[in-house]
Design a protein around this motif. Structure first.
Motif, mmCIF file in Angstrom:
data_model
loop_
_atom_site.group_PDB
_atom_site.id
_atom_site.type_symbol
_atom_site.label_atom_id
_atom_site.label_comp_id
_atom_site.label_asym_id
_atom_site.label_seq_id
_atom_site.Cartn_x
_atom_site.Cartn_y
_atom_site.Cartn_z
ATOM 1 N N ARG A 122 9.488 -5.057 -9.220
ATOM 2 C CA ARG A 122 8.391 -4.502 -8.415
ATOM 3 C C ARG A 122 8.078 -5.404 -7.218
ATOM 4 N NH1 ARG A 122 8.532 -0.144 -7.860
ATOM 5 N NH2 ARG A 122 10.653 -0.652 -8.430
ATOM 6 N N TYR A 123 8.187 -6.708 -7.433
ATOM 7 C CA TYR A 123 7.979 -7.659 -6.335
ATOM 8 C C TYR A 123 9.014 -7.435 -5.228
ATOM 9 C CZ TYR A 123 8.958 -12.057 -3.886
ATOM 10 O OH TYR A 123 9.242 -13.003 -2.928
ATOM 11 N N ALA A 124 10.270 -7.274 -5.627
ATOM 12 C CA ALA A 124 11.331 -7.052 -4.641
ATOM 13 C C ALA A 124 11.135 -5.724 -3.917
ATOM 14 C CB ALA A 124 12.698 -7.082 -5.324
ATOM 15 N N ALA A 125 10.703 -4.691 -4.641
ATOM 16 C CA ALA A 125 10.533 -3.365 -4.042
ATOM 17 C C ALA A 125 9.392 -3.324 -3.036
ATOM 18 C CB ALA A 125 10.296 -2.336 -5.145
ATOM 19 N N ILE A 126 8.303 -4.032 -3.307
ATOM 20 C CA ILE A 126 7.119 -3.963 -2.448
ATOM 21 C C ILE A 126 7.119 -5.037 -1.360
ATOM 22 C CG2 ILE A 126 4.591 -4.220 -2.442
ATOM 23 C CD1 ILE A 126 4.611 -2.857 -5.197
ATOM 24 N N CYS A 127 7.555 -6.234 -1.718
ATOM 25 C CA CYS A 127 7.517 -7.338 -0.750
ATOM 26 C C CYS A 127 8.757 -7.394 0.137
ATOM 27 C CB CYS A 127 7.347 -8.670 -1.486
ATOM 28 S SG CYS A 127 5.800 -8.791 -2.416
ATOM 29 N N TYR A 219 0.844 -11.736 -7.754
ATOM 30 C CA TYR A 219 0.085 -12.410 -6.703
ATOM 31 C C TYR A 219 0.659 -12.038 -5.334
ATOM 32 C CZ TYR A 219 -1.332 -16.129 -3.505
ATOM 33 O OH TYR A 219 -1.797 -16.827 -2.421
ATOM 34 N N HIS A 220 1.986 -12.093 -5.222
ATOM 35 C CA HIS A 220 2.639 -11.737 -3.965
ATOM 36 C C HIS A 220 2.573 -10.236 -3.699
ATOM 37 C CE1 HIS A 220 4.278 -15.622 -2.742
ATOM 38 N NE2 HIS A 220 4.486 -15.868 -4.029
ATOM 39 N N ILE A 221 2.630 -9.435 -4.775
ATOM 40 C CA ILE A 221 2.530 -7.977 -4.614
ATOM 41 C C ILE A 221 1.162 -7.595 -4.053
ATOM 42 C CG2 ILE A 221 2.356 -5.799 -5.880
ATOM 43 C CD1 ILE A 221 4.567 -6.870 -7.739
ATOM 44 N N VAL A 222 0.109 -8.153 -4.645
ATOM 45 C CA VAL A 222 -1.253 -7.857 -4.188
ATOM 46 C C VAL A 222 -1.442 -8.312 -2.748
ATOM 47 C CG1 VAL A 222 -3.704 -8.389 -4.516
ATOM 48 C CG2 VAL A 222 -2.252 -7.886 -6.500
ATOM 49 N N SER A 223 -0.929 -9.497 -2.435
ATOM 50 C CA SER A 223 -1.033 -10.011 -1.064
ATOM 51 C C SER A 223 -0.345 -9.084 -0.074
ATOM 52 C CB SER A 223 -0.420 -11.412 -0.977
ATOM 53 O OG SER A 223 -1.097 -12.315 -1.828
ATOM 54 N N ALA A 224 0.834 -8.576 -0.457
ATOM 55 C CA ALA A 224 1.576 -7.675 0.425
ATOM 56 C C ALA A 224 0.875 -6.327 0.568
ATOM 57 C CB ALA A 224 2.992 -7.472 -0.118
ATOM 58 N N VAL A 225 0.317 -5.814 -0.523
ATOM 59 C CA VAL A 225 -0.342 -4.506 -0.491
ATOM 60 C C VAL A 225 -1.609 -4.554 0.360
ATOM 61 C CG1 VAL A 225 -1.550 -2.784 -1.892
ATOM 62 C CG2 VAL A 225 0.607 -3.733 -2.693
ATOM 63 N N LEU A 226 -2.336 -5.645 0.276
ATOM 64 C CA LEU A 226 -3.574 -5.766 1.048
ATOM 65 C C LEU A 226 -3.316 -5.767 2.554
ATOM 66 C CD1 LEU A 226 -5.580 -8.377 -1.074
ATOM 67 C CD2 LEU A 226 -5.934 -5.900 -0.937
ATOM 68 N N LYS A 227 -2.101 -6.097 2.945
ATOM 69 C CA LYS A 227 -1.748 -6.109 4.369
ATOM 70 C C LYS A 227 -1.362 -4.724 4.890
ATOM 71 C CE LYS A 227 -0.074 -10.893 4.201
ATOM 72 N NZ LYS A 227 1.109 -11.787 4.302
ATOM 73 N N ILE A 228 -1.188 -3.770 3.957
ATOM 74 C CA ILE A 228 -0.850 -2.396 4.373
ATOM 75 C C ILE A 228 -2.088 -1.752 4.982
ATOM 76 C CG2 ILE A 228 -0.083 -0.128 3.572
ATOM 77 C CD1 ILE A 228 1.435 -1.533 1.328
ATOM 78 N N ALA A 229 -1.929 -1.137 6.136
ATOM 79 C CA ALA A 229 -3.083 -0.598 6.869
ATOM 80 C C ALA A 229 -3.669 0.650 6.218
ATOM 81 C CB ALA A 229 -2.675 -0.298 8.314
ATOM 82 N N SER A 230 -2.826 1.608 5.850
ATOM 83 C CA SER A 230 -3.329 2.891 5.343
ATOM 84 C C SER A 230 -3.696 2.821 3.866
ATOM 85 C CB SER A 230 -2.277 3.983 5.550
ATOM 86 O OG SER A 230 -1.149 3.755 4.719
ATOM 87 N N GLY A 233 -0.901 4.279 1.729
ATOM 88 C CA GLY A 233 0.185 3.337 1.478
ATOM 89 C C GLY A 233 -0.171 2.344 0.390
ATOM 90 N N LYS A 234 -1.431 1.879 0.414
ATOM 91 C CA LYS A 234 -1.887 0.949 -0.622
ATOM 92 C C LYS A 234 -1.867 1.611 -2.002
ATOM 93 C CE LYS A 234 -4.931 -1.878 2.291
ATOM 94 N NZ LYS A 234 -6.314 -2.319 2.558
ATOM 95 N N TYR A 235 -2.356 2.862 -2.050
ATOM 96 C CA TYR A 235 -2.388 3.579 -3.325
ATOM 97 C C TYR A 235 -0.985 3.786 -3.880
ATOM 98 C CZ TYR A 235 -2.938 7.356 -6.686
ATOM 99 O OH TYR A 235 -2.875 8.109 -7.825
ATOM 100 N N LYS A 236 -0.054 4.164 -3.005
ATOM 101 C CA LYS A 236 1.330 4.402 -3.440
ATOM 102 C C LYS A 236 1.956 3.126 -3.972
ATOM 103 C CE LYS A 236 5.764 6.256 -1.866
ATOM 104 N NZ LYS A 236 6.531 6.815 -0.716
ATOM 105 N N ALA A 237 1.697 1.999 -3.276
ATOM 106 C CA ALA A 237 2.263 0.718 -3.710
ATOM 107 C C ALA A 237 1.691 0.300 -5.061
ATOM 108 C CB ALA A 237 1.986 -0.347 -2.661
ATOM 109 N N PHE A 238 0.371 0.441 -5.214
ATOM 110 C CA PHE A 238 -0.257 0.041 -6.475
ATOM 111 C C PHE A 238 0.132 0.969 -7.624
ATOM 112 C CE2 PHE A 238 -3.642 -2.493 -4.175
ATOM 113 C CZ PHE A 238 -3.326 -3.689 -4.799
ATOM 114 N N SER A 239 0.325 2.266 -7.306
ATOM 115 C CA SER A 239 0.666 3.227 -8.356
ATOM 116 C C SER A 239 2.030 2.935 -8.972
ATOM 117 C CB SER A 239 0.632 4.657 -7.803
ATOM 118 O OG SER A 239 1.636 4.839 -6.821
ATOM 119 N N THR A 240 2.939 2.372 -8.179
ATOM 120 C CA THR A 240 4.260 2.034 -8.721
ATOM 121 C C THR A 240 4.190 0.862 -9.702
ATOM 122 O OG1 THR A 240 4.779 0.528 -6.893
ATOM 123 C CG2 THR A 240 5.397 2.835 -6.623
#
Length: 312
Positions: A122-127, A219-230, A233-240
């Motif tokens: 999941r880290y590789a997919a999102i970050c 930790y890195h996933i959350v950091s990357a998701v928080l940088k997503i503007a929409s 996009g955040k919901y889709k990333a967290f849902s995975t």
């Protein structure tokens, strides 16, 4: 009590949860139901992934491994208990106890490694979405699974061999529904200091390090998701990640409950009840978590069931 060398130990007695005959019947029905749900649910996950080409990705490859492992862990603990209740016989042979001990440890450790590898996926997919297919290549996925399985088997084998060197007293009653390492060692008349040290070290290493790896990944996933503007996009990333986080929370939360229960409770049978929380219930719940919270798995399972009905 006089010590008895392990070569003369014929059997242990698994005392289970209760001596009440009526409750034993209820426990048999309950655990048979849980076991059947576990097998059916995990088989549906495996078959759904196998027959749906869109799910032939690293994430679902590791999920199918997890489902195989859940079937194995549940079978290693529940089948013998059901057999003993049905036969009204609490015994398990010395070799049978060691065999059960080996498989329970191997499956439990493998589960911790699989959950860690899934977090890395999941880290590789999102970050690193653009490099995801390169990072999580099929070759690497197979290597990670094989290394995890190898370490789990070696660690389990080490504990089993250490138990084999012990001598046991004549009171060979295990207040549990399976041969749990800690309960078996307590029956020994030998010096178990080394065994306890090894258990502590391996638990910290093979339980703590994977957990740290999961926390680091998220930790890195959350950091990357928080940088997503929409927000979408955040919901889709967290849902995975939601299903995986649910499974991790269930497994580690259950394991923590067992540890706390053993530490504060003087009753071994209460510890046995608590052990159900990590050795039986997560394996039953995992298919529900993935099928209910994952849209792709819902589609795959529905497709599989519809094909099965049509064939009939």
């Amino acid at each position: 009590m006089e010590p008895q060398n392990q070569t003369f130990v014929l059997k242990f007695l698994l005392l289970g949860f209760t001596d009440d005959a009526e409750l034993q019947s209820l426990i048999f029905v309950l655990f048979l139901f849980i076991y059947l749900i576990t097998i059916i649910g995990n088989l549906l996950i495996i078959l759904g992934i196998s027959f749906e080409s869109q799910l032939h990705t690293p994430m679902y490859f590791f999920l199918s491994n997890l489902s195989f492992n859940d079937i194995g862990l549940s079978s290693a603990t529940v089948i013998k208990m059901l057999t003993n209740i049905q036969a009204n016989d609490q015994s398990i042979t010395y070799s049978g106890c060691l065999t059960q001990l080996f498989f329970v440890l191997a499956f439990a450790y493998f589960e911790t490694f699989l959950l860690t590898v899934m977090a890395y996926d999941r880290y590789a997919a999102i970050c690193h979405p653009l490099k995801y297919n390169i990072i999580m290549s099929p070759h690497l996925c197979v290597i990670l699974s094989l290394i995890s399985l190898f370490i789990s088997i070696m660690d389990s084998l080490m504990h089993t061999l250490m138990v084999q060197r012990l001598s046991f007293c004549r009171d060979l009653e295990i207040p549990h529904f399976f041969c749990e390492l800690d309960q078996v060692i307590k029956l020994s008349c030998s010096d178990i200091l080394l065994d306890n040290i090894v258990i502590f070290v391996t638990t910290c290493v093979f339980g703590g390090i994977p957990l740290c790896g999961i926390i680091y990944s998220y930790y890195h996933i959350v950091s990357a998701v928080l940088k997503i503007a929409s927000l979408k996009g955040k919901y889709k990333a967290f849902s995975t990640c939601g299903t995986h986080l649910s499974v991790v929370s269930l497994f580690y939360g259950a394991g923590s409950m067992v540890y706390i229960s053993s530490a504060i409770s003087a009753s071994p049978r209460k510890s046995a009840v608590a052990s159900v929380m990590y050795s039986v219930l997560p394996q039953m719940m995992n298919p529900f978590i993935y099928s209910l919270r994952n849209k792709d798995m819902k589609v795959a399972i529905r497709s599989l069931l519809s094909k099965t009905i049509l064939l009939e």
